[in-house]
Design an enzyme around this catalytic site. Structure first.
Site, PDB file in Angstrom:
ATOM      1  N   THR A  52     -12.768 -14.237 -10.349  1.00 21.79           N
ATOM      2  CA  THR A  52     -12.674 -14.221 -11.808  1.00 21.79           C
ATOM      3  C   THR A  52     -12.092 -12.928 -12.375  1.00 21.79           C
ATOM      4  O   THR A  52     -12.629 -11.849 -12.160  1.00 21.79           O
ATOM      5  CB  THR A  52     -14.023 -14.480 -12.509  1.00 21.79           C
ATOM      6  N   ARG A 112     -22.415 -29.092 -23.654  1.00 20.14           N
ATOM      7  CA  ARG A 112     -21.640 -28.868 -24.869  1.00 20.14           C
ATOM      8  C   ARG A 112     -22.386 -29.375 -26.098  1.00 20.14           C
ATOM      9  O   ARG A 112     -23.223 -30.277 -25.999  1.00 20.14           O
ATOM     10  CB  ARG A 112     -20.273 -29.562 -24.770  1.00 20.14           C
ATOM     11  N   ARG A 148      -7.179 -23.008  -3.615  1.00 23.23           N
ATOM     12  CA  ARG A 148      -8.281 -23.596  -4.378  1.00 23.23           C
ATOM     13  C   ARG A 148      -7.737 -24.660  -5.320  1.00 23.23           C
ATOM     14  O   ARG A 148      -6.769 -24.426  -6.048  1.00 23.23           O
ATOM     15  CB  ARG A 148      -9.007 -22.517  -5.176  1.00 23.23           C
ATOM     16  N   LYS A 160     -21.337 -21.271  -5.755  1.00 16.48           N
ATOM     17  CA  LYS A 160     -20.861 -20.323  -6.765  1.00 16.48           C
ATOM     18  C   LYS A 160     -22.080 -19.737  -7.483  1.00 16.48           C
ATOM     19  O   LYS A 160     -22.881 -20.481  -8.051  1.00 16.48           O
ATOM     20  CB  LYS A 160     -19.942 -21.028  -7.751  1.00 16.48           C
TER      21      LYS A 160
END
Length: 478
Positions: A275, A76, A35, A217
């Site tokens: 993860t 953000r 990846r 994802k």
């Protein structure tokens, strides 16, 4: 190099694993797919990594998959006058369109799409969920929120919106540029971050035009609500537990992981669990017992692959982390309960000739205790159908297309071989036997089952199953 386990391993490349010697070591330790995370990788570095992987692939004559992971939209906050502020529980805090530096009462939110989409009662999670705000008044210019969980808030911290459906694409301008560069460099898989709807997948597919497979994802609650549609549009899914555990209660993630794994298997789509699988191995040569159990659970569930992130990208023990995953996978698959768990989750075949033949091949192989199922496949669909059955014997996929073999490197239990396409039915049988014998899947005198499609080289025509005996000359005979 024949893997002794069915589950596949993805290893993320990064500062600790960017040189040729380390990548080679990771492959030898058990990595099947690499990846490349575009959140931290330039186009030049990506091209260098892909070229390095292809050189290693050629030296071992084994297909290696490459997954380029797009960053996706990063939401953000703006900045603060003092670089940070302290928010108290229960206080009011404003997010607005004013670019002036913020303080303990307000801050700039440089995403007008958020202000337009926010509704009263929506939650805003700041800095990976460390702070939690609830919107009480909303308008396209400002949102007045109440601080539920306060603390230190600072410049440019990330914002997550578990309750808000943002009318924006999962692909930013950076993602479009990264996708074009990845396709030109020859990646096999593209991972889309923060997918919310099937249209996000369709957008990437239109750009890719078949040059790479698309992996979604699953890391947002909005994706969970539309999971079937997203999975139908995708070539594979990744259970991205990090962000999913930020935007949803963490106690829901294990159940959702199981649900997604089983749905993917029913739909015949590869599923990757990702993860923090061996997180402690970033700094330690051995994992915790809980981490070992976490990886083992994914293997018991029949996931196609398990993934290492920072463990292999930035940790002190990248090859040891891959080797540990390899050992866990082998040990779980030797466990006497493994077969019964996998069998209990087997989905019914779809009402197609290909699925019916895949199920028949698995049943025949298990009834006769055959050592391998050999698939001739031009598009990869035959191998994917057989892998969906999770047979107890290995699957050998023979394809004339190197890009298909690299894509199949992600698939549960599939050993990929690139070879010239078959010329006729005799050639299918004889060369299947030679390849299976050469790669150690059978011995002279043993029988194997061969699955193929006629006419040869035509995708999606799985319609032939044969039982063949391996002769003393390593040819297979009917």
């Amino acid at each position: 190099m024949r893997r002794l386990r069915r589950v596949r391993i993805l290893a993320t490349l990064g500062p600790a694993s960017s040189d040729s010697a380390t990548i080679r070591k990771l492959f030898e330790a058990g990595a099947d797919v690499f990846r490349i995370n575009m959140s931290h990788t330039s186009h030049d570095k990506m091209r260098e990594l892909i070229a390095t992987i292809r050189n290693i692939e050629a030296s071992y004559n084994r297909p290696i998959g490459i997954l380029v992971d797009l960053q996706g939209p990063k939401l953000r906050l703006g900045t603060f006058k003092e670089s940070a502020a302290i928010l108290a529980n229960g206080q009011s805090f404003v997010l607005d369109s004013d670019p002036a530096p913020g303080d303990a009462t307000r801050v700039h939110l440089p995403h007008p799409e958020i202000l337009r989409a926010l509704k009263e009662g929506d939650a805003l999670l700041i800095d990976d969920g460390k702070l939690r705000l609830i919107a009480e008044e909303t308008s396209p210019q400002r949102a007045v929120t109440r601080v539920v969980i306060g603390g230190r808030i600072s410049d440019r911290k990330g914002v997550s919106l578990p309750d808000t459906d943002l009318p924006v694409s999962a692909m930013t301008a950076k993602d479009h540029a990264d996708l074009a560069a990845a396709l030109e460099a020859g990646t096999d898989w593209i991972a889309l971050s923060f997918v919310q709807r099937a249209d996000d997948v369709h957008e990437a597919r239109r750009i890719a035009r078949g040059r790479a497979a698309i992996m979604s994802k699953i890391e947002k609650p909005q994706a969970i609500d539309r999971l079937a549609d997203i999975m139908e549009a995708s070539d594979a899914i990744m259970v991205a537990r990090g962000d999913l555990g930020v935007e949803m209660p963490v106690e829901r993630v294990p159940g959702l992981q199981k649900q997604m794994t089983r749905m993917a298997r029913r739909m015949g789509k590869p599923v990757i669990i990702a993860t923090q699988m061996l997180e402690s191995m970033i700094a330690s040569p051995v994992p915790t017992r809980a981490e070992v159990s976490d990886v083992a659970t994914a293997v018991f569930e029949g996931a196609d692959a398990v993934m290492l992130s920072a463990e292999s990208a930035a940790g002190k023990y990248p090859s040891e982390a891959v080797m540990m995953m390899d050992h866990i996978g082998e040990e779980v698959e030797r466990d006497p309960t493994f077969g019964s768990v996998i069998d209990a989750q087997r989905p019914d075949p779809e009402a197609t000739a290909g699925d019916a033949i895949a199920e028949a091949a698995r049943r025949i192989a298990e009834t006769l205790h055959l050592p391998a199922i050999i698939c001739w496949t031009s598009s990869g669909s035959t191998a994917m159908r057989v892998a969906r059955e999770r047979p107890r014997c290995p699957v050998v996929a023979i394809t004339p297309n190197a890009t298909v073999a690299r894509k199949l490197a992600l698939l549960w239990g599939v050993h990929c071989v690139v070879a010239e396409d078959a010329h006729d039915s005799d050639d299918i049988i004889h060369r299947a036997g030679r390849i299976a014998y050469r790669d150690g899947f059978c011995k002279a005198g043993e029988r194997v089952i061969v699955v193929a499609g006629v006419p040869f080289g035509t995708p999606g025509t799985t319609n032939m199953v044969r039982i063949a005996t391996i002769g003393s000359d390593a040819d297979a005979n009917l």
